[in-house]
Design a protein around this motif. Sequence first.
Motif, PDB file in Angstrom:
ATOM      1  N   PRO A  57       0.779  -1.170  -0.088  1.00 25.05           N
ATOM      2  CA  PRO A  57       0.086  -0.005  -0.043  1.00 25.05           C
ATOM      3  C   PRO A  57       0.905   1.348  -0.093  1.00 25.05           C
ATOM      4  O   PRO A  57       0.372   2.322   0.267  1.00 25.05           O
ATOM      5  CB  PRO A  57      -0.879  -0.031   1.322  1.00 25.05           C
ATOM      6  N   ASN A  58       2.060   1.269  -0.225  1.00 23.16           N
ATOM      7  CA  ASN A  58       2.785   2.347  -0.080  1.00 23.16           C
ATOM      8  C   ASN A  58       2.714   3.066  -1.595  1.00 23.16           C
ATOM      9  O   ASN A  58       2.542   2.385  -2.655  1.00 23.16           O
ATOM     10  CB  ASN A  58       4.335   2.004  -0.006  1.00 23.16           C
ATOM     11  N   PRO A  59       3.283   4.271  -1.602  1.00 25.62           N
ATOM     12  CA  PRO A  59       3.104   4.774  -3.090  1.00 25.62           C
ATOM     13  C   PRO A  59       4.423   4.259  -3.993  1.00 25.62           C
ATOM     14  O   PRO A  59       5.088   3.336  -3.604  1.00 25.62           O
ATOM     15  CB  PRO A  59       3.774   6.286  -2.607  1.00 25.62           C
ATOM     16  N   PRO A  60       4.240   4.260  -5.292  1.00 28.61           N
ATOM     17  CA  PRO A  60       4.753   3.607  -6.226  1.00 28.61           C
ATOM     18  C   PRO A  60       6.350   4.162  -6.390  1.00 28.61           C
ATOM     19  O   PRO A  60       6.818   5.139  -7.092  1.00 28.61           O
ATOM     20  CB  PRO A  60       4.031   3.856  -7.705  1.00 28.61           C
ATOM     21  N   VAL A  61       7.385   3.841  -5.527  1.00 30.90           N
ATOM     22  CA  VAL A  61       8.567   4.179  -5.285  1.00 30.90           C
ATOM     23  C   VAL A  61       9.158   4.164  -6.570  1.00 30.90           C
ATOM     24  O   VAL A  61      10.101   5.132  -7.035  1.00 30.90           O
ATOM     25  CB  VAL A  61       9.339   3.310  -4.233  1.00 30.90           C
ATOM     26  N   ASN A  62       9.228   3.329  -7.419  1.00 33.57           N
ATOM     27  CA  ASN A  62       9.698   2.756  -8.559  1.00 33.57           C
ATOM     28  C   ASN A  62       9.545   3.882  -9.599  1.00 33.57           C
ATOM     29  O   ASN A  62      10.377   4.417 -10.458  1.00 33.57           O
ATOM     30  CB  ASN A  62       9.438   1.394  -9.375  1.00 33.57           C
ATOM     31  N   VAL A  63       8.159   4.298  -9.734  1.00 31.09           N
ATOM     32  CA  VAL A  63       7.930   5.555 -10.788  1.00 31.09           C
ATOM     33  C   VAL A  63       8.217   6.809 -10.125  1.00 31.09           C
ATOM     34  O   VAL A  63       8.728   7.432 -11.127  1.00 31.09           O
ATOM     35  CB  VAL A  63       6.338   5.487 -10.592  1.00 31.09           C
ATOM     36  N   LEU A  64       8.102   6.982  -8.804  1.00 26.69           N
ATOM     37  CA  LEU A  64       8.864   8.105  -8.455  1.00 26.69           C
ATOM     38  C   LEU A  64      10.443   8.364  -8.759  1.00 26.69           C
ATOM     39  O   LEU A  64      10.816   9.310  -8.560  1.00 26.69           O
ATOM     40  CB  LEU A  64       8.368   8.196  -6.813  1.00 26.69           C
ATOM     41  N   SER A  65      10.978   7.230  -8.636  1.00 32.60           N
ATOM     42  CA  SER A  65      12.417   7.130  -8.676  1.00 32.60           C
ATOM     43  C   SER A  65      12.703   7.467 -10.139  1.00 32.60           C
ATOM     44  O   SER A  65      13.596   8.349 -10.856  1.00 32.60           O
ATOM     45  CB  SER A  65      13.033   5.598  -8.635  1.00 32.60           C
ATOM     46  N   MET A  66      11.936   7.003 -11.074  1.00 36.30           N
ATOM     47  CA  MET A  66      11.936   7.448 -12.525  1.00 36.30           C
ATOM     48  C   MET A  66      11.896   8.745 -12.660  1.00 36.30           C
ATOM     49  O   MET A  66      12.721   9.523 -13.346  1.00 36.30           O
ATOM     50  CB  MET A  66      10.767   7.023 -13.432  1.00 36.30           C
ATOM     51  N   VAL A  67      11.025   9.643 -11.807  1.00 37.34           N
ATOM     52  CA  VAL A  67      10.721  11.055 -12.057  1.00 37.34           C
ATOM     53  C   VAL A  67      12.061  11.648 -11.583  1.00 37.34           C
ATOM     54  O   VAL A  67      12.470  12.946 -11.984  1.00 37.34           O
ATOM     55  CB  VAL A  67       9.328  11.307 -11.221  1.00 37.34           C
ATOM     56  N   GLU A  68      12.429  11.186 -10.260  1.00 43.96           N
ATOM     57  CA  GLU A  68      13.489  11.992  -9.646  1.00 43.96           C
ATOM     58  C   GLU A  68      14.804  11.842 -10.575  1.00 43.96           C
ATOM     59  O   GLU A  68      15.584  12.837 -10.690  1.00 43.96           O
ATOM     60  CB  GLU A  68      13.725  11.257  -8.398  1.00 43.96           C
ATOM     61  N   ASN A  69      14.976  10.784 -11.317  1.00 42.05           N
ATOM     62  CA  ASN A  69      16.179  10.558 -12.121  1.00 42.05           C
ATOM     63  C   ASN A  69      16.162  11.461 -13.470  1.00 42.05           C
ATOM     64  O   ASN A  69      17.242  12.248 -13.592  1.00 42.05           O
ATOM     65  CB  ASN A  69      16.196   9.208 -12.874  1.00 42.05           C
ATOM     66  N   ILE A  70      15.153  11.813 -13.730  1.00 40.73           N
ATOM     67  CA  ILE A  70      15.039  12.686 -15.034  1.00 40.73           C
ATOM     68  C   ILE A  70      15.144  14.173 -14.555  1.00 40.73           C
ATOM     69  O   ILE A  70      15.750  14.814 -14.983  1.00 40.73           O
ATOM     70  CB  ILE A  70      13.272  12.440 -15.516  1.00 40.73           C
ATOM     71  N   LEU A  71      14.219  14.604 -13.117  1.00 41.83           N
ATOM     72  CA  LEU A  71      14.540  15.825 -12.559  1.00 41.83           C
ATOM     73  C   LEU A  71      16.202  16.128 -12.422  1.00 41.83           C
ATOM     74  O   LEU A  71      16.559  17.157 -12.361  1.00 41.83           O
ATOM     75  CB  LEU A  71      13.916  15.906 -11.314  1.00 41.83           C
ATOM     76  N   ALA A  72      16.886  14.950 -11.911  1.00 40.66           N
ATOM     77  CA  ALA A  72      18.213  14.941 -11.524  1.00 40.66           C
ATOM     78  C   ALA A  72      18.996  15.304 -12.686  1.00 40.66           C
ATOM     79  O   ALA A  72      20.159  16.182 -12.809  1.00 40.66           O
ATOM     80  CB  ALA A  72      18.637  14.063 -10.765  1.00 40.66           C
ATOM     81  N   HIS A  73      18.533  14.719 -13.928  1.00 43.93           N
ATOM     82  CA  HIS A  73      19.339  14.817 -15.145  1.00 43.93           C
ATOM     83  C   HIS A  73      19.236  16.240 -15.682  1.00 43.93           C
ATOM     84  O   HIS A  73      20.179  17.042 -16.245  1.00 43.93           O
ATOM     85  CB  HIS A  73      19.104  13.759 -16.010  1.00 43.93           C
ATOM     86  N   HIS A  74      18.121  16.887 -15.584  1.00 44.27           N
ATOM     87  CA  HIS A  74      17.640  18.134 -16.426  1.00 44.27           C
ATOM     88  C   HIS A  74      17.849  19.276 -15.515  1.00 44.27           C
ATOM     89  O   HIS A  74      17.914  20.462 -15.759  1.00 44.27           O
ATOM     90  CB  HIS A  74      16.263  17.912 -16.814  1.00 44.27           C
ATOM     91  N   ASP A  75      17.825  19.213 -14.063  1.00 43.39           N
ATOM     92  CA  ASP A  75      17.788  20.322 -13.226  1.00 43.39           C
ATOM     93  C   ASP A  75      18.387  19.947 -11.904  1.00 43.39           C
ATOM     94  O   ASP A  75      17.597  19.788 -10.974  1.00 43.39           O
ATOM     95  CB  ASP A  75      16.380  20.959 -12.860  1.00 43.39           C
ATOM     96  N   LYS A  76      19.841  19.809 -11.782  1.00 40.70           N
ATOM     97  CA  LYS A  76      20.236  19.230 -10.660  1.00 40.70           C
ATOM     98  C   LYS A  76      20.353  20.140  -9.465  1.00 40.70           C
ATOM     99  O   LYS A  76      19.971  19.913  -8.207  1.00 40.70           O
ATOM    100  CB  LYS A  76      21.663  19.055 -10.760  1.00 40.70           C
TER     101      LYS A  76
END
Length: 909
Positions: free
Chosen positions: A365-384
């Motif tokens: 029942p936790n949030p989708p950590v894998n999907v949120l990790s994808m979002v965080e990786n994209i954000l880290a690449h484009h706006d550190k």
Amino acid sequence: MTMVFFLPLSNTILSCFKDNSVFAWEFDTLQCKYQLPTPVEGSVFLYKVFAITRDGRIFVAGGKSNHLHLWCLESKQLLRIIQMPTKVRAVRHLEFLPDSFDGGSNQVLGVLSQDNIMRFINIETCKLLFDIGSHEEGISTAAISPNGRYIASVMENGSLNLYSVQALTQEVNKPPPPLFKVVEDWSKCKLGANKLKVRVTSGRSERPWKSRGSKIQTRSLKPQVNTSLENKENELPGGLNKKRLQALLKGFGEYPAKYRMFVWRSLLQLPENHLAFSSLIDKGTHSAFVHIQNEYPIKSRKLLRVLQRTLSALAHWSAIFGETPYIPLLAFPFVKLFQNNQLICFEVVATVVVNFCQRWFEYFPNPPVNVLSMVENILAHHDKELLQHLIKCNVTSQVYAWPLLETLFSEVLTREEWLKVFDNIFSNHPSYFLMVVVAYVICSRAPLLHCNQTEDFEYFFHHRNNLDINVVIKEAYHLMESTPVDIHPQHMLDDFIPLTKGQYPVFNKYPKFIVDYQTQERERIRQDEIAYLRERQLVHELEAKAQERKVEDETWYRKQELLQEAEEQRRKMLLEEEEKLAEQRQRLAAVKRELKVKELQLLDAARRRFLKYQQDQRQMELKRLDDEIARKASVREQETAAAAQDVEVRQMELESQRQHFEQHLIKDQETVMQEMKGEIDTSRRKADLEDHLVQKLMEVDREEKQKARMVAEENLAKAEQKCVDTDWRMQALHKLRCEDQDREEHYKEIAKLLHDNRVKEAELLRALKEAEEKKWQEVTQKKAQLEAEQKAAAAADEHRKQFLEDEMNDALELAEKLQKEDGYFERLHDLKAGHAETGLGFQQVPKSGNVCLNDLSASESSSHGRRREELACKEWELMAEVRRLREKLTSRARTRHSATRFSATKWTP
């Protein structure tokens, strides 16, 4: 009253009367809630048949007309008037077609008309969808199943027909015509050709914004590599092409609002599984969403019901959706958008969950950590820098990404912005959804870099912000193209897969053991709660029974104590009552003795009073008799004196009348002898006589008695003159007509002056009329017996004296009858008519004053002398009759007021 029925889902009674007035009544209190206003229409018709939607909001009425009145019961207003085709002259039956997906707001109405054809129309678009029945095989009655799938109709020939609504609406449910026509591919027919000829079947160009003409043209296209494969992949239901839609979207930024729903249905490739969805709906409301209104208090009841049904269908489809807390937030935007078509709403939500929410439930029942990790990786690449600031403020992807994902941007975007975003999401790979989340965060970097508190970040991603959505969409496309392959979610998420037709696919991409464990735990808790409630109920029942028995025992002992106390009190009361009874008996005996003495005294006094009263009554009776005798004697003396005076006055009046009549008759004889000299002399004498009579009438106006005599003399003179002078009047008729008309006007003026004295004049004329009638009759019967008539006249004088004494008592009755008779000149007309019947030889024409005379025979012209003698004798008799009638009139005048007016008709000569 025409019809009475209950409104659905309420206790309101709706009644319609014959004057088209519709009233709503409260069932509990029978009070009138409201009344629908009377519609104003060119041709008024009476309501005969009615129908109402299942949600009780729309009310339709029809009758002997081709118009239908559509009422809104919430606003109590007439929404519209629907005009049926001209073939419809009267409506016999109305019924809405139920739909499981419209929430009770039925849109299709069945109308059975007089031609026995039932037409189904859409009340919103006013379009005819389909009809059943025909002129050869008409429908008598029809009924629709509660779920709206079948229609049963009884035909006029007695047969029963069943119709399938799904088959009848097959043409209606087809999608609207496509915006673009697909270029037909003939490569399969001509594989060996070097060139491929394709005919464009639509007059519109492939790009509407670059359209130059509308004519059909044929072009030769060169075949390209893998063209057929790409076209096959990009082909969508309804003849659309995904590549062209994407080009249209990039050009305009969004799809046309008019065709957006159709484009979405084509992009998502919805299967429209009616039977599968109906089976999910038939399972009812899921236990997880029974009390959804407590958690999500939506104002619209219809929207709440659609949301509850959609979520229940999702929970019945997969158990995970009954345990997911954010599923209502995810589904709500689509529910609000497709609330009128629940099937499309469910399939859109299911398609979004299957494709755009991939791998969301792996860590349930936790949030989708894998999907949120994808979002965080994209954000880290484009706006550190922005990511470092978020990490520094202890803000994780669950704060800045998960609120946007679980609500599908519905909290931070307006309706138009949200529709524009999902136009792009549905037109691209599912990974584009994550790119939009990252783009929203990057485009908001300026305000985010100024935030330091976690509460500020949470507020920012749960409320609308001043952000240009077009910039976010462009940034998402930029991220799709510039993101490296190793962190690009497109390689981690599957391509778009539509729902399967017929049955929905199995959705089990979640930790089933956790869901099952939660379900089992919830079921165990529910069973434990039921057992606990059952045991607590038993304990309460035992306690209640023990308490009841205790109360009963206490009540019984208390009753026993009260009975003993009451018994003692009753004994004391009996003793006291016996003592009081003995005392009352003694007092009663003393009172009886006193009453006996008083009774004897009263009887003696009453006897003495009655004797005195009887003596007084006898004395009063004797006194009353003495007074009555004295009064009668006095009245008798007064009557005797008055009668003597009346006799003397009447004798004097009769004597004066006799003398006056003798003088008048002498003058008439002289006038008749002078008139025989010639025709001209006769006319002049007539005018002189009439002038003399008019002067006499004017004198009668001064004296009442003289007036009556002069009128009688005028009447007798005219009668004698018409009998004697018939010959010369015939010759002088034309010469005297103008002179007679002038005199007529003069007489009318005189008659107006004499109108006040008409009462007595009419009475005397009535008497003269009777005398004249008798005398004319005697003249006719006794022409040859002049001497015998003289003797009869003497005998008549004696008889008249005796008759006068007999008629004294009837004077009052005769006067009242004479008052009701017509006026003088109407009686004169009757007299002339009577003369014509006796053959005296003249006629009277209408009341113009002109007289038309008949010719007299030669024998009558030569016998004027003999007639004068006869007239002299008759005049004496007439004078006697006048005396007798004058006596009666004088007696009557004494008893009546002299100012009585006589309502006679207008005077005419």
